[in-house]
Scaffold this motif. Structure first.
Motif, mmCIF file in Angstrom:
data_model
loop_
_atom_site.group_PDB
_atom_site.id
_atom_site.type_symbol
_atom_site.label_atom_id
_atom_site.label_comp_id
_atom_site.label_asym_id
_atom_site.label_seq_id
_atom_site.Cartn_x
_atom_site.Cartn_y
_atom_site.Cartn_z
ATOM 1 N N LYS A 150 1.724 4.304 -2.792
ATOM 2 C CA LYS A 150 1.734 5.715 -2.387
ATOM 3 C C LYS A 150 3.026 6.383 -2.869
ATOM 4 N N LYS B 107 0.845 -1.199 0.000
ATOM 5 C CA LYS B 107 0.000 0.000 0.000
ATOM 6 C C LYS B 107 0.882 1.251 0.000
ATOM 7 N N VAL B 108 1.951 1.189 0.798
ATOM 8 C CA VAL B 108 2.859 2.333 0.868
ATOM 9 C C VAL B 108 3.672 2.434 -0.423
ATOM 10 N N SER C 2 2.900 7.018 -6.524
ATOM 11 C CA SER C 2 2.010 8.141 -6.826
ATOM 12 C C SER C 2 2.690 9.469 -6.495
ATOM 13 N N LEU D 26 5.908 5.169 5.125
ATOM 14 C CA LEU D 26 6.088 6.043 3.965
ATOM 15 C C LEU D 26 7.337 6.914 4.126
ATOM 16 N N LYS E 136 -9.209 14.049 0.618
ATOM 17 C CA LYS E 136 -8.157 13.410 1.411
ATOM 18 C C LYS E 136 -8.563 13.399 2.899
ATOM 19 N N GLN F 49 1.263 3.672 8.718
ATOM 20 C CA GLN F 49 1.482 3.800 7.269
ATOM 21 C C GLN F 49 2.347 5.039 6.967
#
Lengths: 81, 81, 81, 81
Positions: free
Chosen positions: A51, A47-48, A54, B70, B51, B66
């Motif tokens: 991200k 999922k990260v 993106s 990231l 968002k 998360q």
């Protein structure tokens, strides 16, 4: 070869080109899924990863601006930034 | 009323119920677009609003985790967090 | 009430209106699924029901024209119409 | 090379592989659009072309069955088949 035969050949050629391209596209989609599955197997958070990809597409300045507005809104709503 | 008439009535009733619900759904989608348009007119950033709404749906602890991952990935890639 | 408080209230009101509408929309989507499930339980083919609903949305003349072209193409390709 | 360097290299390699595949996929999607545009330019109906391609993917027996059910439903609703 009649005009109608030409159209038939043309139609079949169009259909087959699209089908071949759709197949290639499906193959690449499968490859992408495989890379994610492999990454997951190596302990990465997919999922990260999505991200990150993106974010790399975004303009850095625009991203910074959006993040600043987000912090503003979250703080106005009493939510942690 | 014959068995076949019952099925006809049932079929029409199903179709009409779905069509009515689809229409209601479309109406609500339009309402949502209107709220966003109005918010934009009042100077809010609609991309960030989306968002915020997505963040409010997330579990806070999970979101924090998360975000930490990231930052780790971005820093490994030499990108600003 | 300061200007900033007004903006906070406005922001919260926007967010909550959207969240309420999204919830309503989700409720209707669930209702639609239920009607289809019930129809399936009564022996109807849901894939064909969806097709019927899509046909009812189409203009009859346009649909007829598209069907005629489809038959032409299928016959040119030697496929059953 | 430290363990952390390995992870960095691995992360970058994953990201770059996905980005390259996404780009290829985008290229193929563009090719498909071009074939449709070209077909349209040659007088073909692209909506019907898509329908033909979808029919070619379907099992013939299944398609026939679905068409029969569709005719049944349309006739029950008093709509032209």
């Amino acid at each position: 070869m009649s005009a109608s035969d030409v159209a038939k050949d043309q139609l079949l050629s169009i259909i087959e080109r699209i089908e071949r391209l759709e197949e290639e596209k499906k193959g690449i989609s499968d490859d992408i899924k495989e890379v994610y599955a492999e990454a997951k197997g190596n302990g990465f958070d997919t999922k990260v990863l999505r991200k990150v990809i993106s974010i790399r597409k975004q303009d850095a300045a625009e991203r910074e601006e959006q993040d600043a507005i987000l912090e503003l809104y979250l703080s106005a709503l009493g939510m942690p930034a």
